[in-house]
Design a protein around this motif. Structure first.
Motif, PDB file in Angstrom:
ATOM      1  N   UNK A  41       0.821  -1.212   0.000  1.00  0.00           N
ATOM      2  CA  UNK A  41       0.000   0.000   0.000  1.00  0.00           C
ATOM      3  C   UNK A  41       0.858   1.268   0.000  1.00  0.00           C
ATOM      4  N   UNK A  42       2.174   1.130   0.170  1.00  0.00           N
ATOM      5  CA  UNK A  42       3.051   2.303   0.154  1.00  0.00           C
ATOM      6  C   UNK A  42       3.457   2.611  -1.283  1.00  0.00           C
ATOM      7  N   UNK A  43       3.839   3.847  -1.521  1.00  0.00           N
ATOM      8  CA  UNK A  43       4.283   4.255  -2.849  1.00  0.00           C
ATOM      9  C   UNK A  43       5.719   3.849  -3.124  1.00  0.00           C
ATOM     10  N   UNK A  44       6.078   3.835  -4.403  1.00  0.00           N
ATOM     11  CA  UNK A  44       7.434   3.427  -4.800  1.00  0.00           C
ATOM     12  C   UNK A  44       8.510   4.350  -4.230  1.00  0.00           C
ATOM     13  N   UNK A  45       8.334   5.689  -4.221  1.00  0.00           N
ATOM     14  CA  UNK A  45       9.373   6.533  -3.620  1.00  0.00           C
ATOM     15  C   UNK A  45       9.599   6.238  -2.139  1.00  0.00           C
ATOM     16  N   UNK A  46       8.529   5.967  -1.390  1.00  0.00           N
ATOM     17  CA  UNK A  46       8.680   5.673   0.035  1.00  0.00           C
ATOM     18  C   UNK A  46       9.399   4.340   0.236  1.00  0.00           C
TER      19      UNK A  46
END
Length: 343
Positions: free
Chosen positions: A125-130
């Motif tokens: 559920x987290x974004x790729x940058x994070x």
């Protein structure tokens, strides 16, 4: 006044005294009831303790410890790492201390696979940058797809180990330079006409030409020419990539991330003979990668040949022809003398 006071006191004592039972009555004297206060039992919440895992404490890995100190406990990045490690949110005052004590998932074998799958679902559920920032904080490789980053993070959190890599600093956006205040036109003309301005302009031009001449051949900004070469996969990744298509064919309803978690867990219990095949492949890929890197750096280190004069060759040819016709060429003279001696 004294009589009235004594009368009031006697009346008050009569009212407060328990009523005596009437003669011939079966009822006894009225008993005063005690008031019971309503209380609620409050159970104190047990303080959260970090259970030991099978890996190295994050506080004992110097690069990870230094990365944790650079962030505030209230930042979302540390909260995400905390939830990935413990499966719960943490109080800001305890986040860093708990993360330093974390040494891997402490779950028993019967619930371990389910808990690891929960961590993967949370990270999806987290974004790729994070995810890339989390990999940099844990000194892991930042490149790859989202599934590959999640697999690296979960594998590291399951059993943290020192990778030997330095933490990668997050990329900062280039700030827009502030606009300089406009100077009056008269001041500009005066400055342009002064000899001091001409001297300063000449210095800047000389510095710019020197900078361009000293620019490294490795590429723009002096970057490593081998940076574009993709790093090889490890034995674990090769094993997962080889077994994943078979599992997907047999389990079409199961998510890919769960299948990868299953294979990663299975790899840890795999026998050495079965591991040897993938470890040998990984060594071959690593050796080829090192050869490619060395070749790229050698190619970038070779100096470029500069030849700006296009007419130089023609002039030399013409000069050579004239020299041959006149008999003034040094080489031709030596040949003629040798020829005379031979004759």
């Amino acid at each position: 006044g004294g009589w009235a006071l004594r009368s009031r006191l006697s009346c008050a004592m009569a009212e407060s005294a328990p009523a005596a039972a009437e003669p011939g009555s079966s009822r006894g004297a009225r008993q005063r009831k005690t008031v019971e206060q309503f209380t609620i039992a409050v159970t104190e919440k047990a303080e959260f303790r970090v259970l030991p895992g099978t890996g190295t404490r994050l506080g004992d890995i110097e690069a990870v410890k230094a990365g944790l100190e650079k962030h505030k406990a209230s930042e979302p990045l540390l909260q995400t790492l905390y939830q990935s490690a413990f499966g719960r949110r943490g109080a800001a005052a305890k986040v860093k201390a708990h993360l330093r004590d974390f040494s891997g998932f402490p779950y028993a074998a019967d619930v371990r696979e389910a808990e690891v799958a929960k961590r993967s679902t949370f990270l999806k559920k987290r974004g790729l940058p994070e995810l890339k920032e989390l990999c940099a904080l844990c000194t892991l490789e930042r490149s790859g797809t989202k599934d590959e980053l999640i697999e690296r993070l979960v594998s590291f959190l399951d059993k943290p180990e020192d990778t030997g890599r330095a933490p990668t600093a997050p990329r900062k956006r280039a700030s827009t330079p502030a606009k300089k205040a406009k100077k009056p036109a008269a001041a500009k003309k005066k400055r342009a006409a002064s000899p001091k301005a001409d001297k300063a302009a000449a210095k800047r031009a000389k510095a710019a030409s020197g900078k361009a001449a000293s620019k490294p051949a490795g590429g723009k900004g002096g970057k490593d020419p081998a940076a574009a070469i993709k790093k090889p996969k490890g034995a674990l990744e090769l094993y997962v990539d080889a077994r994943l298509p078979q599992l997907q064919e047999k389990n079409p309803a199961v998510d890919e991330a769960e299948l990868r978690d299953h294979l990663r867990t299975k790899w840890k219990g795999l026998d050495e003979p079965k591991r040897a095949k993938y470890e040998a492949q990984a060594e071959e890929l690593k050796a080829q990668y090192e050869k490619d890197v060395e070749a790229a750096r050698e190619a970038a280190a070779k100096p470029a040949i500069v030849d700006d004069d296009e007419d130089e060759g023609g002039d030399e040819e013409d000069g050579g022809a004239d020299d041959a016709a006149d008999g003034d060429g040094a080489v031709d003279d030596e040949d003629d003398e040798d020829g005379g001696e031979d004759e």
